[in-house]
Motif scaffolding. Structure first.
Motif, PDB file in Angstrom:
ATOM      1  N   VAL A 151       0.888  -1.207  -0.130  1.00 54.82           N
ATOM      2  CA  VAL A 151       0.097   0.008  -0.079  1.00 54.82           C
ATOM      3  C   VAL A 151       1.002   1.283  -0.072  1.00 54.82           C
ATOM      4  CG1 VAL A 151      -1.788   1.155   1.345  1.00 54.82           C
ATOM      5  CG2 VAL A 151      -1.851  -1.268   1.297  1.00 54.82           C
ATOM      6  N   PRO A 152       0.864   1.899  -1.065  1.00 56.51           N
ATOM      7  CA  PRO A 152       0.192   1.819  -2.398  1.00 56.51           C
ATOM      8  C   PRO A 152       1.047   0.904  -3.189  1.00 56.51           C
ATOM      9  CG  PRO A 152       1.507   3.841  -2.304  1.00 56.51           C
ATOM     10  CD  PRO A 152       1.520   3.396  -0.878  1.00 56.51           C
ATOM     11  N   PRO A 153       0.374   0.433  -4.093  1.00 55.39           N
ATOM     12  CA  PRO A 153       1.135  -0.570  -4.992  1.00 55.39           C
ATOM     13  C   PRO A 153       2.590  -0.067  -5.420  1.00 55.39           C
ATOM     14  CG  PRO A 153      -0.980  -0.272  -5.888  1.00 55.39           C
ATOM     15  CD  PRO A 153      -0.648   0.408  -4.629  1.00 55.39           C
ATOM     16  N   VAL A 154       3.479  -0.716  -5.963  1.00 51.20           N
ATOM     17  CA  VAL A 154       4.817  -0.259  -6.436  1.00 51.20           C
ATOM     18  C   VAL A 154       4.675  -0.591  -7.891  1.00 51.20           C
ATOM     19  CG1 VAL A 154       7.271  -0.615  -6.311  1.00 51.20           C
ATOM     20  CG2 VAL A 154       5.977  -0.781  -4.403  1.00 51.20           C
ATOM     21  N   CYS A 155       5.005   0.304  -8.866  1.00 51.13           N
ATOM     22  CA  CYS A 155       4.956   0.306 -10.098  1.00 51.13           C
ATOM     23  C   CYS A 155       6.387   0.632 -10.631  1.00 51.13           C
ATOM     24  CB  CYS A 155       3.829   1.051 -10.767  1.00 51.13           C
ATOM     25  SG  CYS A 155       2.218   0.540 -10.516  1.00 51.13           S
ATOM     26  N   LYS A 156       6.801   0.036 -11.784  1.00 51.00           N
ATOM     27  CA  LYS A 156       7.954   0.570 -12.349  1.00 51.00           C
ATOM     28  C   LYS A 156       7.715   0.933 -13.664  1.00 51.00           C
ATOM     29  CE  LYS A 156      12.601  -1.133 -12.082  1.00 51.00           C
ATOM     30  NZ  LYS A 156      13.562  -2.312 -11.708  1.00 51.00           N
ATOM     31  N   ILE A 157       8.552   1.729 -14.304  1.00 50.00           N
ATOM     32  CA  ILE A 157       8.773   2.132 -15.666  1.00 50.00           C
ATOM     33  C   ILE A 157       9.826   1.240 -16.323  1.00 50.00           C
ATOM     34  CG2 ILE A 157       9.023   3.884 -17.355  1.00 50.00           C
ATOM     35  CD1 ILE A 157       7.888   5.905 -15.319  1.00 50.00           C
ATOM     36  N   LEU A 158       9.040   0.383 -17.224  1.00 44.61           N
ATOM     37  CA  LEU A 158      10.206  -0.590 -17.962  1.00 44.61           C
ATOM     38  C   LEU A 158       9.670  -1.029 -19.332  1.00 44.61           C
ATOM     39  CD1 LEU A 158       9.070  -3.443 -17.229  1.00 44.61           C
ATOM     40  CD2 LEU A 158      10.373  -3.084 -15.158  1.00 44.61           C
ATOM     41  N   ASP A 159      10.511  -1.730 -19.844  1.00 42.68           N
ATOM     42  CA  ASP A 159      10.040  -2.147 -21.437  1.00 42.68           C
ATOM     43  C   ASP A 159       9.285  -3.512 -20.986  1.00 42.68           C
ATOM     44  OD1 ASP A 159       9.453  -3.138 -23.764  1.00 42.68           O
ATOM     45  OD2 ASP A 159      11.745  -3.310 -24.265  1.00 42.68           O
ATOM     46  N   TYR A 160       8.016  -3.670 -20.955  1.00 42.16           N
ATOM     47  CA  TYR A 160       7.541  -4.881 -20.556  1.00 42.16           C
ATOM     48  C   TYR A 160       7.741  -6.188 -21.370  1.00 42.16           C
ATOM     49  CZ  TYR A 160       3.501  -7.870 -18.979  1.00 42.16           C
ATOM     50  OH  TYR A 160       2.711  -8.776 -18.442  1.00 42.16           O
ATOM     51  N   GLY A 161       7.836  -6.223 -22.937  1.00 41.21           N
ATOM     52  CA  GLY A 161       8.371  -7.100 -23.775  1.00 41.21           C
ATOM     53  C   GLY A 161       9.562  -7.761 -23.083  1.00 41.21           C
ATOM     54  N   ARG A 162      10.394  -7.055 -23.003  1.00 38.89           N
ATOM     55  CA  ARG A 162      11.776  -7.409 -22.672  1.00 38.89           C
ATOM     56  C   ARG A 162      11.811  -8.018 -21.099  1.00 38.89           C
ATOM     57  NH1 ARG A 162      17.099  -6.254 -20.904  1.00 38.89           N
ATOM     58  NH2 ARG A 162      18.681  -6.429 -21.904  1.00 38.89           N
TER      59      ARG A 162
END
Length: 180
Positions: A65-76
């Motif tokens: 809480v709150p959820p952890v999000c990361k910016i990255l290339d999802y396909g990779r």
């Protein structure tokens, strides 16, 4: 008679949610593409930052809480996860139990051949189940079978340990050995 129309169930995706699949979240803990912690930001702002960078917003820890999000290339990211899983499967090995059948009156050469096979099994990391079968009047001379199994135990003391000592099961004696 027509059956009522039922919508097909939505397929559940395996793995973490990404971009617009992340639902029911107002704020997220954001980690940007360089690995720096941006702190708590609104979900839409995080999504805009990810789109501006040309990358995806991936939910890494959904239960916090709150959820952890990361910016990255999802396909990779998915590719690397699959590669790790394949590597783990490759290194995994199932231990098999190989069976060697003996007789109480086994000759020296036949015994040596069976011992060579057992050494090979132990080198591969497999367990060996030694089965000594009695026929007819041999049941009256079980001491001969015990001597053979004791000899096997002594000959393999450097490479194997006895997992279960010999037991009489009907007309056969069974002993299980495992590699050291």
């Amino acid at each position: 008679m027509r059956r009522p129309f039922r919508a097909a169930p939505t397929p559940t995706k395996d793995g973490p949610r990404a971009n617009r699949d992340i639902r029911g979240v107002r704020d997220v803990q954001l980690i940007d593409d360089t690995g720096a912690n941006r702190g708590v930001v609104s979900f839409f702002e995080a999504l805009k930052i990810a789109e501006d960078a040309g990358l995806d917003l991936v939910e890494i820890a959904p239960n916090s809480v709150p959820p952890v999000c990361k910016i990255l290339d999802y396909g990779r990211f998915r590719f690397l996860e699959q590669k790790k899983a394949a590597e783990a499967r490759k290194k995994q090995r199932t231990i098999e139990i190989k069976e060697i059948k003996l007789r109480p009156g086994i000759d020296k050469h036949d015994y040596d051949v069976k011992m060579k096979a057992m050494h090979g099994f132990f080198e591969e990391g497999d367990k060996v189940k030694v089965t000594l079968r009695f026929r007819g009047r041999e049941m009256a001379h079980q001491d001969l079978g015990v001597k053979v199994l004791e000899r096997v135990k002594v000959d393999l003391v450097e490479v194997a340990k006895v997992e279960s000592d010999w037991q009489l099961e009907g007309r056969q004696m069974v002993m299980v050995l495992a590699p050291k």
